[in-house]
Design an enzyme around this catalytic site. Sequence first.
Site, short mmCIF file in Angstrom:
data_model
loop_
_atom_site.label_atom_id
_atom_site.label_comp_id
_atom_site.label_asym_id
_atom_site.label_seq_id
_atom_site.Cartn_x
_atom_site.Cartn_y
_atom_site.Cartn_z
N ASP A 34 16.48 10.45 139.31
CA ASP A 34 16.52 9.97 137.93
C ASP A 34 17.06 8.54 137.89
O ASP A 34 16.55 7.69 137.14
CB ASP A 34 17.38 10.90 137.08
CG ASP A 34 17.51 10.42 135.65
OD1 ASP A 34 16.50 10.45 134.92
OD2 ASP A 34 18.62 10.00 135.26
N GLU A 51 10.69 12.69 140.77
CA GLU A 51 12.03 12.10 140.88
C GLU A 51 12.69 12.51 142.19
O GLU A 51 13.36 11.69 142.84
CB GLU A 51 12.89 12.52 139.69
CG GLU A 51 12.49 11.87 138.38
CD GLU A 51 13.37 12.27 137.22
OE1 GLU A 51 13.44 11.53 136.23
OE2 GLU A 51 14.00 13.36 137.30
#
Length: 236
Positions: A55, A126
């Site tokens: 992230d 991610e």
Amino acid sequence: MNLQYPRRQQQLRQLVQRLGLPETAPIKWELLDLALTHSTISAEENYEQLEFVGDAVVKLGAAEFLLEVYPHLKVGEFTALRSVLVSDRILATIANDYGFDRYLLVSASAMSDVAGQESRMADSLEAVLAALYLSTRTLELIRPWLDRHFQPLATEILADPARQNYKAALQTWTQAHQKTLPDYRTQENGQTHNDPDRFTAEVWIQGQCLAKGTGRSRKAAEQAAAQIAFLALSGQ
């Protein structure tokens, strides 16, 4: 590569090739394998921790890209544009473009959950970004292929400023600085459907109306109000 199953080794190599990375890329294959393992396969060894790192990695990659390609933008515009580039919808689209579903180890029950597909694809992308970053502690294995997706999308968004996500940018700012979320109060003004000021939205933060915006739709009015509030709060 020192994975247990030759077929899995081949799968991961195929994905790396699809990303356009060289065969000699210094990839930590065990991390890449973990990045493509869903929690329904292993409750203890799955991509969740890598997703947490990823992230931050995708935001860094997007920030570097925007700074290099659009150095004239203000910080508020950077934030709003980045929020679109790193959204689950966009990340899932990128993952689908590379066929991540072919490589993600996931249970049949989770795979049948169509509603959760977007989040699974975004999360796995991610996690893969984290695995690649942790392999080199740089973005050298990421930027070459990720930028190819960011470039056309950023061009489209800048051509249509209404697509910039100031609501997400404002929410990020208020969570970080005031530990609260914006509250939107929207009403229809009663004009025709084509009226550009058909809706009026107010954005309230900590009991105070910070800004008003109008638009042809509720979403557009809220984005307009969020833009005014965000730029005011962030000093743009």
